[in-house]
Scaffold this motif. Structure first.
Motif, mmCIF file in Angstrom:
data_model
loop_
_atom_site.group_PDB
_atom_site.id
_atom_site.type_symbol
_atom_site.label_atom_id
_atom_site.label_comp_id
_atom_site.label_asym_id
_atom_site.label_seq_id
_atom_site.Cartn_x
_atom_site.Cartn_y
_atom_site.Cartn_z
ATOM 1 N N VAL A 98 30.817 33.546 37.082
ATOM 2 C CA VAL A 98 31.499 32.317 36.672
ATOM 3 C C VAL A 98 31.673 32.185 35.148
ATOM 4 O O VAL A 98 32.782 31.914 34.686
ATOM 5 N N PRO A 99 30.597 32.403 34.341
ATOM 6 C CA PRO A 99 30.775 32.220 32.896
ATOM 7 C C PRO A 99 31.925 33.060 32.322
ATOM 8 O O PRO A 99 32.734 32.545 31.548
ATOM 9 N N ALA A 100 32.004 34.329 32.723
ATOM 10 C CA ALA A 100 33.081 35.175 32.221
ATOM 11 C C ALA A 100 34.427 34.703 32.753
ATOM 12 O O ALA A 100 35.430 34.705 32.035
ATOM 13 N N GLY A 101 34.446 34.270 33.992
ATOM 14 C CA GLY A 101 35.698 33.831 34.604
ATOM 15 C C GLY A 101 36.309 32.627 33.912
ATOM 16 O O GLY A 101 37.528 32.529 33.782
ATOM 17 N N VAL A 102 35.447 31.726 33.423
ATOM 18 C CA VAL A 102 35.950 30.538 32.726
ATOM 19 C C VAL A 102 36.679 30.955 31.435
ATOM 20 O O VAL A 102 37.521 30.216 30.923
ATOM 21 N N GLY A 103 36.414 32.163 30.950
ATOM 22 C CA GLY A 103 37.120 32.695 29.792
ATOM 23 C C GLY A 103 38.625 32.738 29.964
ATOM 24 O O GLY A 103 39.376 32.856 29.001
ATOM 25 N N ILE A 104 39.090 32.594 31.200
ATOM 26 C CA ILE A 104 40.531 32.590 31.468
ATOM 27 C C ILE A 104 41.227 31.456 30.709
ATOM 28 O O ILE A 104 42.384 31.579 30.327
ATOM 29 N N VAL A 105 40.500 30.359 30.460
ATOM 30 C CA VAL A 105 41.102 29.221 29.748
ATOM 31 C C VAL A 105 41.610 29.661 28.377
ATOM 32 O O VAL A 105 42.738 29.357 27.985
ATOM 33 N N LEU A 138 42.426 32.544 27.534
ATOM 34 C CA LEU A 138 43.403 33.640 27.653
ATOM 35 C C LEU A 138 44.728 33.163 28.217
ATOM 36 O O LEU A 138 45.665 33.943 28.362
ATOM 37 N N VAL A 196 48.136 34.183 26.809
ATOM 38 C CA VAL A 196 48.525 35.586 26.997
ATOM 39 C C VAL A 196 49.006 35.818 28.434
ATOM 40 O O VAL A 196 49.964 36.564 28.679
ATOM 41 N N LEU A 197 48.331 35.167 29.382
ATOM 42 C CA LEU A 197 48.565 35.452 30.799
ATOM 43 C C LEU A 197 49.855 34.838 31.330
ATOM 44 O O LEU A 197 50.542 35.430 32.160
ATOM 45 N N GLN A 228 52.991 36.781 31.785
ATOM 46 C CA GLN A 228 52.895 37.978 32.633
ATOM 47 C C GLN A 228 52.572 37.654 34.091
ATOM 48 O O GLN A 228 52.323 38.565 34.876
ATOM 49 N N ILE A 281 51.471 40.305 37.049
ATOM 50 C CA ILE A 281 50.052 40.399 37.424
ATOM 51 C C ILE A 281 49.877 40.189 38.929
ATOM 52 O O ILE A 281 49.152 40.934 39.593
ATOM 53 N N ILE A 332 35.221 28.295 38.906
ATOM 54 C CA ILE A 332 35.960 28.604 37.673
ATOM 55 C C ILE A 332 37.033 27.539 37.432
ATOM 56 O O ILE A 332 37.216 27.069 36.302
ATOM 57 N N SER A 362 36.862 25.179 34.225
ATOM 58 C CA SER A 362 38.001 25.317 33.314
ATOM 59 C C SER A 362 38.660 23.964 33.084
ATOM 60 O O SER A 362 39.060 23.637 31.965
ATOM 61 N N TYR A 390 35.687 27.647 24.340
ATOM 62 C CA TYR A 390 34.982 28.557 25.251
ATOM 63 C C TYR A 390 33.655 29.026 24.655
ATOM 64 O O TYR A 390 32.664 29.148 25.382
ATOM 65 N N PHE A 404 30.910 26.562 25.391
ATOM 66 C CA PHE A 404 30.513 26.650 26.800
ATOM 67 C C PHE A 404 29.664 27.900 27.032
ATOM 68 O O PHE A 404 28.618 27.855 27.679
ATOM 69 N N PHE A 442 42.862 45.945 33.661
ATOM 70 C CA PHE A 442 43.160 45.964 35.094
ATOM 71 C C PHE A 442 42.450 47.104 35.830
ATOM 72 O O PHE A 442 42.074 46.958 36.996
ATOM 73 N N SER A 474 36.861 39.307 29.690
ATOM 74 C CA SER A 474 37.121 38.031 30.372
ATOM 75 C C SER A 474 38.288 38.166 31.337
ATOM 76 O O SER A 474 38.241 37.692 32.476
ATOM 77 N N VAL A 488 38.382 37.900 35.605
ATOM 78 C CA VAL A 488 39.307 37.104 36.416
ATOM 79 C C VAL A 488 40.067 37.998 37.399
ATOM 80 O O VAL A 488 40.234 37.652 38.570
#
Lengths: 122, 240
Positions: free
Chosen positions: A70-77, A79, A82-83, A86, A90, B49, B53, B63, B66, B134, B156, B160
């Motif tokens: 979860v902690p790493a996944g919240v990093g999506i905010v 990013l 950038v995302l 794409q 993706i 998540i 988020s 981030y 957090f 990826f 990160s 995801v």
């Protein structure tokens, strides 16, 4: 439990150290996994199995494995910028690659099982 | 007496509140997942998540702030990866009985996971850094993130992508295998464990006990295989 945690940390440390020294292109914890696996088998040969302490620690971690992502996944905010552009690309890669991997693996497993069963007459 | 605003200012700068929020959100979302009969769309990793988020966005929490709290959970990924040795050791007699099919399917499946990303990524024109992030997506998150950062990808983003791959695999495996007419549950489990790591393994256990066992074996072995194949593929195909 505490001894089990100590064992897991110790094997991770061994793995990380080995990777640092040899510059192996493999994550340290994976080497730790392999070393612990080998150690458990050697322990069993020497008549020292089972290892309830390590088993308790491992199952406590693995039964909540999802929490650790979860902690790493919240990093999506951070990013998201950038995302966003794409996103369709993706999505295509994720879905098609998952379907291809599933199909290739299941067919290979079945074909290999038939091949080796036939060969050894099992 | 200080005001509640002061309290918020005080708490939001300490790691404690974010660690507590992460763990409590996880518990609540796991409970929700059980109530919804483990529907893959209510996967607790995904819903946690999304909730966290949303909180970060609404309260404008960077981030880094957090992560200062959540890193205590994040750190356990290393020991948890080492811990995969235990189920592998306990199930080794089962593995030995079908050793060759497992070895062949592991090699071919792991290569397919990586090659399909390279081929599709080139087709849709993914940027280089994104492609590197990826590549290890079928491995369990801790391993995939370590591979990604060692190649110059973004850990990160990899986390995801790993989670999404897990959810997609868990969603499509049952209808897909049924349509393909495959009734070998060892093979079905192995495929979903290899493709979708822990999330796929949890799904496999919901469908069939043998499928779950082989999914767990595939997840453990693919953590090792992916960490060997991805650096090689990155060097040969993308040229890092």
């Amino acid at each position: 439990m505490l001894r089990g945690i100590a064992a897991l940390l110790l094997f991770q440390l061994l793995g990380e150290s080995l990777v640092f020294l040899t510059k192996l292109p493999v994550p340290g914890p994976v080497i730790g996994l392999v070393l612990l696996f080998v150690a458990l088998h050697m322990g069993r040969r020497a008549g020292r199995a089972p290892f309830p302490q390590v088993e308790t620690a491992a199952s406590a971690l693995l039964s909540n494995l999802g929490l650790l992502f979860v902690p790493a996944g919240v990093g999506i905010v951070s990013l998201w910028g950038v995302l966003e552009a794409q996103l369709p690309a993706i999505a295509v890669v994720l879905v098609v690659s998952a379907a291809v991997t599933l199909a290739v693996t299941v067919w290979t497993f079945i074909a290999a099982r038939r091949f080796f069963d036939g060969k050894w007459g099992a | 007496m200080r005001s509640p605003v002061d309290l918020w200012v005080y708490l939001s700068t300490s790691p404690l509140i974010w660690l507590t929020l992460t763990v409590c959100t996880w518990i609540a979302m796991s409970e929700l997942s059980v109530r919804l009969k483990r529907n893959p769309l209510a996967n607790p990793v995904l819903t946690s998540i999304i909730v966290l988020s949303a909180v970060m966005t609404v309260f404008h929490i960077p981030y880094e702030k957090f992560f200062a709290g959540a890193q205590f959970v994040h750190f356990l990924l290393g020991p948890a990866t080492v811990a995969i040795a235990i189920p592998l050791y306990l199930q080794w007699d089962e593995v030995k009985r079908v050793l060759m099919p497992i070895a062949v399917a592991l090699l071919v499946g792991s290569v397919a996971a990586v090659l399909s990303v390279v081929a599709l990524g080139m087709l849709v024109g993914l940027p280089r850094e994104m492609m590197l992030s990826f590549l290890p997506k079928s491995a369990t998150a801790g391993v995939a993130m370590a591979i990604s950062s060692s190649l110059g990808g973004n850990p990160s983003l990899t986390a995801v992508l790993v989670i999404l791959t897990g959810i997609i695999g868990a969603l499509i495996v049952t209808p897909m295998m049924n349509r393909m007419g495959i009734r070998d549950y060892a093979a079905r489990g192995f495929a979903v464990g290899l493709t979708s790591h822990g999330i796929g393994t949890a799904r496999a256990y919901d469908v069939h006990a043998t499928a779950g066992l082989f999914a767990g074996i595939a997840m453990a072995l693919n953590a090792i295989a992916t960490s060997l194949i991805v650096p090689l593929a990155a060097r040969l195909l993308i040229g890092i």
